[in-house]
Motif scaffolding. Structure first.
Motif, PDB file in Angstrom:
ATOM      1  N   ALA A   1      39.594  33.578   4.805  1.00  0.00           N
ATOM      2  CA  ALA A   1      39.393  33.769   3.640  1.00  0.00           C
ATOM      3  C   ALA A   1      38.791  35.160   3.304  1.00  0.00           C
ATOM      4  O   ALA A   1      38.944  35.866   2.155  1.00  0.00           O
ATOM      5  CB  ALA A   1      38.101  32.947   2.989  1.00  0.00           C
ATOM      6  N   GLN A   2      38.336  36.019   4.209  1.00  0.00           N
ATOM      7  CA  GLN A   2      38.064  37.309   4.419  1.00  0.00           C
ATOM      8  C   GLN A   2      38.895  37.971   5.613  1.00  0.00           C
ATOM      9  O   GLN A   2      38.995  37.490   6.375  1.00  0.00           O
ATOM     10  CB  GLN A   2      36.478  37.238   4.661  1.00  0.00           C
ATOM     11  N   LYS A   3      39.019  39.288   4.883  1.00  0.00           N
ATOM     12  CA  LYS A   3      39.653  40.272   5.956  1.00  0.00           C
ATOM     13  C   LYS A   3      39.129  40.241   7.266  1.00  0.00           C
ATOM     14  O   LYS A   3      39.686  40.312   8.272  1.00  0.00           O
ATOM     15  CB  LYS A   3      40.031  41.277   5.100  1.00  0.00           C
ATOM     16  N   ILE A   4      38.035  40.254   7.471  1.00  0.00           N
ATOM     17  CA  ILE A   4      37.051  40.534   8.623  1.00  0.00           C
ATOM     18  C   ILE A   4      37.334  39.324   9.627  1.00  0.00           C
ATOM     19  O   ILE A   4      37.438  39.615  10.663  1.00  0.00           O
ATOM     20  CB  ILE A   4      35.740  40.716   8.336  1.00  0.00           C
ATOM     21  N   GLN A   5      37.382  38.271   9.132  1.00  0.00           N
ATOM     22  CA  GLN A   5      37.928  36.985   9.912  1.00  0.00           C
ATOM     23  C   GLN A   5      39.049  37.379  10.700  1.00  0.00           C
ATOM     24  O   GLN A   5      39.187  37.027  11.783  1.00  0.00           O
ATOM     25  CB  GLN A   5      38.054  35.980   9.112  1.00  0.00           C
ATOM     26  N   ILE A   6      40.161  38.027  10.131  1.00  0.00           N
ATOM     27  CA  ILE A   6      41.307  38.134  10.637  1.00  0.00           C
ATOM     28  C   ILE A   6      41.200  39.355  11.685  1.00  0.00           C
ATOM     29  O   ILE A   6      41.939  39.376  12.759  1.00  0.00           O
ATOM     30  CB  ILE A   6      42.421  38.265   9.478  1.00  0.00           C
ATOM     31  N   VAL A   7      40.341  40.163  11.248  1.00  0.00           N
ATOM     32  CA  VAL A   7      40.069  41.524  12.104  1.00  0.00           C
ATOM     33  C   VAL A   7      39.462  40.894  13.504  1.00  0.00           C
ATOM     34  O   VAL A   7      40.154  41.305  14.540  1.00  0.00           O
ATOM     35  CB  VAL A   7      39.196  42.505  11.439  1.00  0.00           C
ATOM     36  N   THR A   8      38.602  40.186  13.322  1.00  0.00           N
ATOM     37  CA  THR A   8      37.685  39.482  14.576  1.00  0.00           C
ATOM     38  C   THR A   8      38.900  38.644  15.456  1.00  0.00           C
ATOM     39  O   THR A   8      38.969  38.661  16.516  1.00  0.00           O
ATOM     40  CB  THR A   8      36.642  38.544  14.053  1.00  0.00           C
ATOM     41  N   HIS A   9      39.657  37.838  14.613  1.00  0.00           N
ATOM     42  CA  HIS A   9      40.772  37.074  15.256  1.00  0.00           C
ATOM     43  C   HIS A   9      41.625  37.997  16.031  1.00  0.00           C
ATOM     44  O   HIS A   9      41.964  37.738  17.255  1.00  0.00           O
ATOM     45  CB  HIS A   9      41.600  36.407  14.143  1.00  0.00           C
ATOM     46  N   LEU A  10      42.145  39.062  15.439  1.00  0.00           N
ATOM     47  CA  LEU A  10      42.984  40.068  16.035  1.00  0.00           C
ATOM     48  C   LEU A  10      42.487  40.669  17.407  1.00  0.00           C
ATOM     49  O   LEU A  10      42.984  40.747  18.513  1.00  0.00           O
ATOM     50  CB  LEU A  10      43.557  40.965  15.321  1.00  0.00           C
ATOM     51  N   GLN A  11      41.197  41.013  17.187  1.00  0.00           N
ATOM     52  CA  GLN A  11      40.450  41.575  18.341  1.00  0.00           C
ATOM     53  C   GLN A  11      40.202  40.742  19.596  1.00  0.00           C
ATOM     54  O   GLN A  11      40.463  41.133  20.598  1.00  0.00           O
ATOM     55  CB  GLN A  11      38.931  42.077  17.915  1.00  0.00           C
ATOM     56  N   THR A  12      40.003  39.433  19.162  1.00  0.00           N
ATOM     57  CA  THR A  12      39.811  38.496  20.355  1.00  0.00           C
ATOM     58  C   THR A  12      40.796  37.819  20.834  1.00  0.00           C
ATOM     59  O   THR A  12      40.936  37.451  22.023  1.00  0.00           O
ATOM     60  CB  THR A  12      38.709  37.524  19.831  1.00  0.00           C
ATOM     61  N   VAL A  13      41.875  37.625  20.224  1.00  0.00           N
ATOM     62  CA  VAL A  13      43.075  36.711  20.690  1.00  0.00           C
ATOM     63  C   VAL A  13      44.266  37.615  20.957  1.00  0.00           C
ATOM     64  O   VAL A  13      44.738  37.283  22.031  1.00  0.00           O
ATOM     65  CB  VAL A  13      43.418  35.776  19.525  1.00  0.00           C
ATOM     66  N   HIS A  14      44.573  38.633  19.958  1.00  0.00           N
ATOM     67  CA  HIS A  14      45.766  39.154  20.297  1.00  0.00           C
ATOM     68  C   HIS A  14      45.549  40.611  20.952  1.00  0.00           C
ATOM     69  O   HIS A  14      46.624  41.145  21.782  1.00  0.00           O
ATOM     70  CB  HIS A  14      46.635  39.706  19.073  1.00  0.00           C
ATOM     71  N   PHE A  15      44.346  41.243  20.815  1.00  0.00           N
ATOM     72  CA  PHE A  15      44.081  42.430  21.426  1.00  0.00           C
ATOM     73  C   PHE A  15      42.844  42.570  22.159  1.00  0.00           C
ATOM     74  O   PHE A  15      42.034  43.279  21.799  1.00  0.00           O
ATOM     75  CB  PHE A  15      44.256  43.636  20.285  1.00  0.00           C
ATOM     76  N   PRO A  16      42.561  41.594  23.110  1.00  0.00           N
ATOM     77  CA  PRO A  16      41.302  41.383  23.575  1.00  0.00           C
ATOM     78  C   PRO A  16      40.756  42.413  24.344  1.00  0.00           C
ATOM     79  O   PRO A  16      39.239  42.570  24.518  1.00  0.00           O
ATOM     80  CB  PRO A  16      41.609  39.967  24.613  1.00  0.00           C
ATOM     81  N   ASP A  17      41.356  43.233  25.040  1.00  0.00           N
ATOM     82  CA  ASP A  17      40.646  44.502  25.897  1.00  0.00           C
ATOM     83  C   ASP A  17      40.967  45.804  24.943  1.00  0.00           C
ATOM     84  O   ASP A  17      40.641  46.991  25.613  1.00  0.00           O
ATOM     85  CB  ASP A  17      41.321  44.475  27.091  1.00  0.00           C
TER      86      ASP A  17
END
Length: 94
Positions: free
Chosen positions: A49-65
């Motif tokens: 629902a919020q852009k920051i949710q997808i930013v967090t998802h990208l950080q942790t799932v697709h670009f974890p390091d």
């Protein structure tokens, strides 16, 4: 978290780090059945629902390091600002 304007581009600064690069992986969409706006990861189609949710998802799932957040009260390090926030609420509730 803050937004800064750089020329014609908005830059999202989270934890002192520039997250503009992640925006290319986020699509803003509107639901056809009830006209609600949501954000979608264009890698795996996760919705939020919020852009920051997808930013967090990208950080942790697709670009974890690619991003790290250090706790200023102890030596703990986290992969997302949200994880750091939760850690502080549990361990350093001032």
């Amino acid at each position: 978290m803050s937004h800064q304007k750089c020329g014609s581009q908005n830059i999202l600064i989270v934890g002192g780090q520039d997250h503009t690069v992640l925006f290319q992986y986020i699509d803003k969409k509107t639901s056809s059945d009830n006209d609600t706006t949501y954000f979608e990861c264009n890698i795996c189609l996760k919705k939020g629902a919020q852009k920051i949710q997808i930013v967090t998802h990208l950080q942790t799932v697709h670009f974890p390091d690619s991003f790290s957040y250090n706790c200023e009260f102890c030596e703990a390090t986290f992969r997302s600002q949200n994880s750091l926030r939760q850690h502080k609420l549990r361990n350093h509730p001032f």
